[in-house]
Design an enzyme around this catalytic site. Structure first.
Site, PDB file in Angstrom:
ATOM      1  N   CYS A   1       0.834  -1.207   0.000  1.00  0.00           N
ATOM      2  CA  CYS A   1       0.000   0.000   0.000  1.00  0.00           C
ATOM      3  C   CYS A   1       0.874   1.264   0.000  1.00  0.00           C
ATOM      4  O   CYS A   1       1.527   1.558  -0.987  1.00  0.00           O
ATOM      5  CB  CYS A   1      -0.970  -0.035   1.178  1.00  0.00           C
ATOM      6  SG  CYS A   1      -2.342   1.145   1.009  1.00  0.00           S
TER       7      CYS A   1
ATOM      8  N   GLU B   1      -1.867  -8.989   3.923  1.00  0.00           N
ATOM      9  CA  GLU B   1      -1.806  -9.481   5.304  1.00  0.00           C
ATOM     10  C   GLU B   1      -3.171  -9.722   5.926  1.00  0.00           C
ATOM     11  O   GLU B   1      -3.287 -10.420   6.939  1.00  0.00           O
ATOM     12  CB  GLU B   1      -1.004  -8.513   6.186  1.00  0.00           C
ATOM     13  CG  GLU B   1      -1.671  -7.177   6.476  1.00  0.00           C
ATOM     14  CD  GLU B   1      -1.449  -6.120   5.413  1.00  0.00           C
ATOM     15  OE1 GLU B   1      -1.618  -4.919   5.728  1.00  0.00           O
ATOM     16  OE2 GLU B   1      -1.114  -6.472   4.266  1.00  0.00           O
TER      17      GLU B   1
ATOM     18  N   HIS C   1      -3.636  -5.108   0.399  1.00  0.00           N
ATOM     19  CA  HIS C   1      -3.139  -5.601   1.689  1.00  0.00           C
ATOM     20  C   HIS C   1      -3.171  -7.127   1.718  1.00  0.00           C
ATOM     21  O   HIS C   1      -4.217  -7.724   2.010  1.00  0.00           O
ATOM     22  CB  HIS C   1      -3.983  -5.042   2.838  1.00  0.00           C
ATOM     23  CG  HIS C   1      -3.767  -3.583   3.081  1.00  0.00           C
ATOM     24  ND1 HIS C   1      -2.767  -3.109   3.910  1.00  0.00           N
ATOM     25  CD2 HIS C   1      -4.389  -2.493   2.571  1.00  0.00           C
ATOM     26  CE1 HIS C   1      -2.798  -1.784   3.920  1.00  0.00           C
ATOM     27  NE2 HIS C   1      -3.774  -1.383   3.117  1.00  0.00           N
TER      28      HIS C   1
END
Length: 329
Positions: free
Chosen positions: A80, A168, A166
């Site tokens: 990001c 994660e 993202h």
């Protein structure tokens, strides 16, 4: 021990990124993006991950990493803001997006080490108002969405990979696989790290460093100082003395519970200082929460210093600080 550095640019998911790395059985550390180049060199990291963040990279006060970081030759994964920072720093262009992306987004990925085993069309979690509009020299686009032409980019020769989304978070179903690909296929990590081995390695390192010297710990009963105290005690036993300042502001009976655990269960040298009246008198009439916090912190140090002088000379002082407090500090 192979390890990865997570550089925090103010993102809300920095600890989650670290968790994903550890789930891949690779040790990692989280440090602020302002960490020096020399400290990064000393870390001998197998890879570096840039977190997201709320800032715009072209703003004057935008968070930045140390100059020369990209010249270290360490593999980088930018997430990001981290992706935008990479592009901007290496000569690309980042601009406000014509249409912001927030939420689940379908992207199309191209052949890449990062996307090995990932379906060509896959879902991810986007959260950005800026986007990369011009690639740095030597980079190619490796993923795109209907409104974001550079959902991912890479320079395979320099081992620099960037994703606008993202990986994660759980809303990116293939995200853990992407992070695992970065760790194993790009950084060359073998995995195999476990939390239990971290404890063993830390205790061994403490034992070697401390030797037969004396150690003092300021114990509050909180998780950070408690974990630090137990690790040091495992390493050097009775060479450690803990001073527990009971300021009278704990939960009911909690002071007694702290004493029971550390004095009797762990058999640690413990000095309990009952300073309730001293603290409450200092706080009497004070209503501002920030002023209360400062009074408690200042008085804690003063009491600790007074008790430490009674013990005499010591060689090491133990401090335990959880990761969020390290970043905030």
């Amino acid at each position: 021990m192979e390890s990865v550095l997570v550089l925090d640019f103010g993102g809300q998911y920095n600890q989650l990124i670290a968790r994903r790395v550890r789930e891949a059985q690779v040790f990692c550390e989280v440090k602020p993006c302002t960490v020096s180049l020399e400290e990064i060199r000393r870390g001998n990291y197998a890879g570096i991950i840039f977190t997201g963040g709320p800032a715009s990279v072209y703003a004057e006060d935008a968070p930045r990493a140390a100059d020369g970081l990209f010249d270290l030759g360490i593999p980088v994964l930018g997430i990001c803001y981290g992706a935008q920072y990479t592009a901007y720093t290496l000569g690309g262009v980042v601009s406000p997006a014509a249409k912001r992306e927030f939420g689940r987004t379908e992207i199309s990925v191209k052949p890449s080490l990062l996307f090995e085993g990932v379906p060509k069309d896959t879902l991810c979690w986007m959260s950005h108002g800026d986007q990369i509009t011009k690639l740095p020299e030597g980079f190619t686009i490796s993923a795109e969405s209907s409104v974001c032409p550079v959902a991912a980019m890479e320079n395979r020769m320099r081992k620099i990979y960037c994703v606008q989304f993202h990986p994660e978070v759980m809303h990116t179903p293939e995200g853990s696989k992407m992070i695992h690909n970065f760790l194993t296929r790009v950084c060359g990590c073998k995995g195999g790290w476990k939390m239990s081995s971290f404890v063993e390695d830390t205790v061994a390192a403490l034992r070697e460093k401390i030797g037969d010297k004396k150690v003092l710990c300021a114990l509050s009963g909180g998780v950070d100082s408690s974990v630090a105290a137990v690790l040091v005690h495992r390493a050097v036993g009775k060479q450690l003395t803990c001073i527990f300042v009971d300021h009278g502001l704990l939960r009911k009976n909690e002071g007694d519970e702290v004493e029971e655990v550390f004095r009797h269960q762990f058999d640690i040298n413990l000095v309990r200082v009952n300073a309730e009246e001293r603290f409450l008198s200092k706080l009497a009439g004070v209503t501002d929460p920030e002023r209360k916090r400062k009074i408690i912190g200042e008085e804690f140090i003063r009491v600790f210093e007074e008790e430490a002088k009674k013990i005499g000379a010591v060689d090491f002082l133990v401090q335990g600080t959880i990761y969020p407090d390290v970043i905030e500090s």
